[in-house]
Design a protein around this motif. Structure first.
Motif, PDB file in Angstrom:
ATOM      1  N   GLY A 151      -8.060  -2.693  14.947  1.00 58.64           N
ATOM      2  CA  GLY A 151      -7.219  -3.554  16.283  1.00 58.64           C
ATOM      3  C   GLY A 151      -6.101  -4.188  15.744  1.00 58.64           C
ATOM      4  N   ARG A 152      -5.903  -4.107  14.665  1.00 58.36           N
ATOM      5  CA  ARG A 152      -4.410  -4.779  14.275  1.00 58.36           C
ATOM      6  C   ARG A 152      -3.203  -3.698  13.893  1.00 58.36           C
ATOM      7  NH1 ARG A 152      -6.382  -9.739  12.375  1.00 58.36           N
ATOM      8  NH2 ARG A 152      -8.598 -10.177  13.181  1.00 58.36           N
ATOM      9  N   ASP A 153      -2.146  -4.343  13.742  1.00 59.92           N
ATOM     10  CA  ASP A 153      -0.989  -3.665  13.136  1.00 59.92           C
ATOM     11  C   ASP A 153      -0.464  -3.931  12.097  1.00 59.92           C
ATOM     12  OD1 ASP A 153       0.251  -5.754  13.970  1.00 59.92           O
ATOM     13  OD2 ASP A 153       1.340  -5.187  15.733  1.00 59.92           O
ATOM     14  N   ALA A 154      -0.823  -4.947  11.334  1.00 58.87           N
ATOM     15  CA  ALA A 154      -0.651  -5.423  10.065  1.00 58.87           C
ATOM     16  C   ALA A 154      -1.589  -6.122   9.366  1.00 58.87           C
ATOM     17  CB  ALA A 154       0.729  -6.451  10.219  1.00 58.87           C
ATOM     18  N   ALA A 155      -1.582  -6.485   8.129  1.00 57.06           N
ATOM     19  CA  ALA A 155      -2.821  -7.356   7.343  1.00 57.06           C
ATOM     20  C   ALA A 155      -2.152  -7.766   5.984  1.00 57.06           C
ATOM     21  CB  ALA A 155      -3.803  -6.302   7.014  1.00 57.06           C
ATOM     22  N   ILE A 156      -2.982  -8.556   5.422  1.00 52.66           N
ATOM     23  CA  ILE A 156      -2.602  -8.879   3.936  1.00 52.66           C
ATOM     24  C   ILE A 156      -3.476  -7.669   3.047  1.00 52.66           C
ATOM     25  CG2 ILE A 156      -3.108 -10.581   2.172  1.00 52.66           C
ATOM     26  CD1 ILE A 156      -2.825 -12.667   4.107  1.00 52.66           C
ATOM     27  N   TRP A 157      -2.714  -6.980   2.335  1.00 53.10           N
ATOM     28  CA  TRP A 157      -3.284  -6.093   1.379  1.00 53.10           C
ATOM     29  C   TRP A 157      -3.615  -6.539  -0.014  1.00 53.10           C
ATOM     30  CZ3 TRP A 157      -4.567  -1.116   3.886  1.00 53.10           C
ATOM     31  CH2 TRP A 157      -4.067  -0.885   5.124  1.00 53.10           C
ATOM     32  N   VAL A 158      -4.740  -6.231  -0.416  1.00 52.16           N
ATOM     33  CA  VAL A 158      -5.186  -6.616  -1.698  1.00 52.16           C
ATOM     34  C   VAL A 158      -5.468  -5.407  -2.555  1.00 52.16           C
ATOM     35  CG1 VAL A 158      -6.595  -8.115  -3.399  1.00 52.16           C
ATOM     36  CG2 VAL A 158      -5.745  -8.834  -1.058  1.00 52.16           C
ATOM     37  N   GLY A 159      -5.083  -4.805  -3.737  1.00 50.82           N
ATOM     38  CA  GLY A 159      -5.396  -3.720  -4.257  1.00 50.82           C
ATOM     39  C   GLY A 159      -5.631  -4.044  -5.690  1.00 50.82           C
ATOM     40  N   HIS A 160      -6.717  -3.180  -6.497  1.00 52.69           N
ATOM     41  CA  HIS A 160      -6.826  -3.209  -7.750  1.00 52.69           C
ATOM     42  C   HIS A 160      -6.795  -1.811  -8.318  1.00 52.69           C
ATOM     43  CE1 HIS A 160      -9.781  -2.555 -11.132  1.00 52.69           C
ATOM     44  NE2 HIS A 160      -9.020  -3.703 -11.707  1.00 52.69           N
ATOM     45  N   ASP A 161      -6.291  -1.552  -9.438  1.00 58.05           N
ATOM     46  CA  ASP A 161      -6.184  -0.173 -10.104  1.00 58.05           C
ATOM     47  C   ASP A 161      -5.520   0.734  -9.329  1.00 58.05           C
ATOM     48  OD1 ASP A 161      -7.537   1.162 -12.892  1.00 58.05           O
ATOM     49  OD2 ASP A 161      -8.200   2.619 -10.872  1.00 58.05           O
ATOM     50  N   TRP A 162      -6.145   2.103  -9.045  1.00 55.54           N
ATOM     51  CA  TRP A 162      -5.811   2.927  -8.044  1.00 55.54           C
ATOM     52  C   TRP A 162      -5.344   2.327  -6.480  1.00 55.54           C
ATOM     53  CZ3 TRP A 162      -2.368   6.755  -8.227  1.00 55.54           C
ATOM     54  CH2 TRP A 162      -2.673   7.838  -9.148  1.00 55.54           C
ATOM     55  N   GLY A 163      -6.388   1.241  -6.128  1.00 52.57           N
ATOM     56  CA  GLY A 163      -6.086   0.461  -5.025  1.00 52.57           C
ATOM     57  C   GLY A 163      -4.802  -0.218  -4.981  1.00 52.57           C
ATOM     58  N   SER A 164      -4.262  -0.693  -6.091  1.00 51.93           N
ATOM     59  CA  SER A 164      -2.940  -1.143  -6.419  1.00 51.93           C
ATOM     60  C   SER A 164      -1.673  -0.333  -5.752  1.00 51.93           C
ATOM     61  CB  SER A 164      -2.552  -1.836  -7.644  1.00 51.93           C
ATOM     62  OG  SER A 164      -3.396  -3.038  -7.899  1.00 51.93           O
ATOM     63  N   GLY A 165      -2.107   1.102  -6.526  1.00 53.35           N
ATOM     64  CA  GLY A 165      -1.265   2.152  -6.063  1.00 53.35           C
ATOM     65  C   GLY A 165      -1.084   2.486  -4.555  1.00 53.35           C
ATOM     66  N   VAL A 166      -2.403   2.506  -4.011  1.00 48.66           N
ATOM     67  CA  VAL A 166      -2.518   2.750  -2.554  1.00 48.66           C
ATOM     68  C   VAL A 166      -1.724   1.732  -1.665  1.00 48.66           C
ATOM     69  CG1 VAL A 166      -4.074   2.814  -0.817  1.00 48.66           C
ATOM     70  CG2 VAL A 166      -4.616   4.103  -2.848  1.00 48.66           C
ATOM     71  N   THR A 167      -2.071   0.367  -2.056  1.00 49.04           N
ATOM     72  CA  THR A 167      -1.493  -0.589  -1.251  1.00 49.04           C
ATOM     73  C   THR A 167       0.059  -0.778  -1.480  1.00 49.04           C
ATOM     74  OG1 THR A 167      -1.864  -2.106  -2.930  1.00 49.04           O
ATOM     75  CG2 THR A 167      -3.610  -2.188  -1.230  1.00 49.04           C
ATOM     76  N   SER A 168       0.420  -0.282  -2.707  1.00 47.79           N
ATOM     77  CA  SER A 168       1.875  -0.236  -2.862  1.00 47.79           C
ATOM     78  C   SER A 168       2.596   1.038  -2.070  1.00 47.79           C
ATOM     79  CB  SER A 168       2.147  -0.012  -4.397  1.00 47.79           C
ATOM     80  OG  SER A 168       1.854  -1.116  -5.030  1.00 47.79           O
ATOM     81  N   SER A 169       1.666   1.952  -2.288  1.00 44.10           N
ATOM     82  CA  SER A 169       2.156   3.222  -1.146  1.00 44.10           C
ATOM     83  C   SER A 169       2.404   2.574   0.139  1.00 44.10           C
ATOM     84  CB  SER A 169       1.420   4.325  -1.329  1.00 44.10           C
ATOM     85  OG  SER A 169       1.556   4.881  -2.591  1.00 44.10           O
ATOM     86  N   VAL A 170       1.509   1.997   0.754  1.00 41.53           N
ATOM     87  CA  VAL A 170       1.552   1.559   2.123  1.00 41.53           C
ATOM     88  C   VAL A 170       2.785   0.784   2.405  1.00 41.53           C
ATOM     89  CG1 VAL A 170       0.324  -0.006   4.102  1.00 41.53           C
ATOM     90  CG2 VAL A 170      -0.989   1.699   2.525  1.00 41.53           C
ATOM     91  N   ALA A 171       2.983  -0.362   1.375  1.00 38.79           N
ATOM     92  CA  ALA A 171       4.271  -1.184   1.492  1.00 38.79           C
ATOM     93  C   ALA A 171       5.426  -0.139   1.351  1.00 38.79           C
ATOM     94  CB  ALA A 171       4.203  -2.255   0.396  1.00 38.79           C
ATOM     95  N   ILE A 172       5.460   0.743   0.685  1.00 36.04           N
ATOM     96  CA  ILE A 172       6.588   1.567   0.694  1.00 36.04           C
ATOM     97  C   ILE A 172       6.744   2.495   1.922  1.00 36.04           C
ATOM     98  CG2 ILE A 172       7.831   3.713  -0.337  1.00 36.04           C
ATOM     99  CD1 ILE A 172       6.185   2.670  -2.923  1.00 36.04           C
ATOM    100  N   GLN A 173       5.854   3.009   2.503  1.00 38.82           N
ATOM    101  CA  GLN A 173       5.897   4.062   3.720  1.00 38.82           C
ATOM    102  C   GLN A 173       5.842   3.082   4.994  1.00 38.82           C
ATOM    103  OE1 GLN A 173       6.615   7.002   3.490  1.00 38.82           O
ATOM    104  NE2 GLN A 173       6.477   7.084   0.957  1.00 38.82           N
ATOM    105  N   HIS A 174       5.102   2.127   4.788  1.00 40.91           N
ATOM    106  CA  HIS A 174       4.915   1.358   6.154  1.00 40.91           C
ATOM    107  C   HIS A 174       4.829  -0.033   6.043  1.00 40.91           C
ATOM    108  CE1 HIS A 174       3.244   5.027   8.299  1.00 40.91           C
ATOM    109  NE2 HIS A 174       2.617   5.345   7.106  1.00 40.91           N
ATOM    110  N   PRO A 175       6.205  -0.485   5.666  1.00 35.72           N
ATOM    111  CA  PRO A 175       6.242  -1.974   5.338  1.00 35.72           C
ATOM    112  C   PRO A 175       5.925  -3.028   6.526  1.00 35.72           C
ATOM    113  CG  PRO A 175       8.448  -0.985   5.600  1.00 35.72           C
ATOM    114  CD  PRO A 175       7.413   0.377   5.517  1.00 35.72           C
ATOM    115  N   GLU A 176       6.025  -2.427   7.657  1.00 37.01           N
ATOM    116  CA  GLU A 176       5.920  -3.107   8.891  1.00 37.01           C
ATOM    117  C   GLU A 176       4.346  -3.711   9.204  1.00 37.01           C
ATOM    118  OE1 GLU A 176       4.828   1.107  10.035  1.00 37.01           O
ATOM    119  OE2 GLU A 176       6.733  -0.039   8.843  1.00 37.01           O
ATOM    120  N   THR A 177       3.541  -2.956   8.278  1.00 36.35           N
ATOM    121  CA  THR A 177       2.078  -3.019   8.365  1.00 36.35           C
ATOM    122  C   THR A 177       1.714  -4.102   7.206  1.00 36.35           C
ATOM    123  OG1 THR A 177       1.251  -1.360   6.734  1.00 36.35           O
ATOM    124  CG2 THR A 177       1.700  -0.952   9.073  1.00 36.35           C
TER     125      THR A 177
END
Length: 357
Positions: A99-125
């Motif tokens: 129900g949100r449109d943005a968050a604090i994202w925390v990633g580890h290992d490939w999760g870091s790659g995923v959260t970084s990809s989110v930041a690249i593709q959808h920085p508003e989130t």
């Protein structure tokens, strides 16, 4: 589990036209500031239990998905399902389900790659980004994001072409064989990888730099049996749940993340300059993702305008080995860089009084 007010609950979100599902855990008040914890290889949502409990306990809405390929989420045997483009689609579905449109994202290992990809593709989130062990502007960009940063004093190109990332090339060249090795003894491998790290005497990773030369991991036919290794770094109940999940899904889908470097490079291009607050937590004793003395964090430092760095003396799985220190770094980062995201925002009579002259 957390106390009765912060009980961990289970949820599912279906996306991609109903073809895919993400299973996730959530704890804390529904209206609390949202923080999403994204695991890497291997892992499941429950491996973030120490973070779910801690953050829910102070009023965050803490969420941790089983990433595609793991646990209760979709585990189709389709390589492209585990590209960053496909994974980010799932992360957007997960965010929408909260129900949100943005968050604090925390990633580890490939999760870091995923959260970084989110930041690249959808920085508003992304209100803020925190990565553990793996810096922003590396693995999400494909081989070009990390191979040029190999320490060639440690890994001469004529002998170690892929440096400590040789094991990733092993996936590309011998995927089914690599997966078969993990699946020959899932409990044994899971327990072995969950051993607590000790301070290394050098920086060379024999384990990961010689996989192809050894015709597989460690040059042995299967992982060590469970009785050959010591206690796991996760609490027993979390460890048992994690192992059961990995026995259920196996390692094919989880390992397919390593088969999409070319797709990921095309999707994320040259990345993005980030203006949001970013925290990077160095795992000081990590020999594979070595960030303290190598250049691996260099591109992150050039691409982030508001960067905080912290160091935890632990191995690659720092959040499992030293959860208190990782949580403390995350708490301090949020208080200092995003005070408005702290639960309550100190609007309940918090007053600082100066001493009288």
């Amino acid at each position: 589990m957390a106390d009765t007010n912060n009980k961990i609950t289970e949820h599912d979100v279906v996306y991609a036209g109903g073809d895919k599902k993400i299973h996730y855990l959530a704890a804390g008040p529904v209206n609390g500031p949202l923080i999403i914890f994204v695991h890497g290889w291997p892992g499941t949502g429950i491996t973030w239990k120490a973070q779910l409990d801690a953050f829910a306990g102070v009023g965050f809405r803490a969420v941790a998905p089983d990433m595609p390929g793991y646990g209760g989420s979709s585990t189709r045997r389709v390589i492209e399902d585990y590209s960053q483009e496909a994974i980010v689609e799932g992360m957007m579905a997960l965010l929408a389900d909260t129900g949100r449109d943005a968050a604090i994202w925390v990633g580890h290992d490939w999760g870091s790659g995923v959260t970084s990809s989110v930041a690249i593709q959808h920085p508003e989130t992304v209100k803020a980004l925190a990565t553990i062990a793996v810096p922003y502007h590396t693995i999400e960009l494909g081989w070009k994001g990390f191979l040029p940063l190999v320490d060639r004093d440690l890994y001469p190109a004529d002998k170690y072409e892929f440096g400590q990332w040789d094991y990733m090339k092993h996936y590309e060249e011998s995927f089914e064989k690599a997966v078969e090795w993990f699946e020959s003894d899932v409990p044994g491998f899971c327990k072995a990888i969950l051993q607590r790290a000790s301070q290394p005497t050098g920086r060379f990773s024999t384990l990961s730099a010689t996989v192809r030369a050894n015709n597989g991991w460690m040059g042995i036919p299967k992982p060590p049996p469970v009785e050959a290794t010591g206690p796991a770094s996760l609490p027993p109940d979390v460890y048992d749940s994690f192992v059961a999940d990995m026995q259920k899904t196996g390692f094919w889908a989880a390992s397919a993340y390593y088969m999409n470097h070319e797709r990921n490079a095309k999707y994320n291009g040259d990345g993005r300059k980030l203006t949001q607050p970013v925290l990077f937590i160095h795992a000081a004793w990590d020999l594979i993702v070595e960030t303290k003395t190598s250049r691996l964090a260099e591109h992150m430092r050039q691409s982030v305008s508001n960067l905080t760095e912290a160091t935890v003396e632990a191995g690659h799985f720092a959040q499992w080995e030293k959860p208190g220190e990782v949580n403390a770094a995350l708490f301090r980062f949020i208080v200092e860089e995003l005070p408005s995201e702290w639960p309550g925002f100190w609007n309940q009579g918090y007053t600082k009084r100066k001493a009288l002259a």
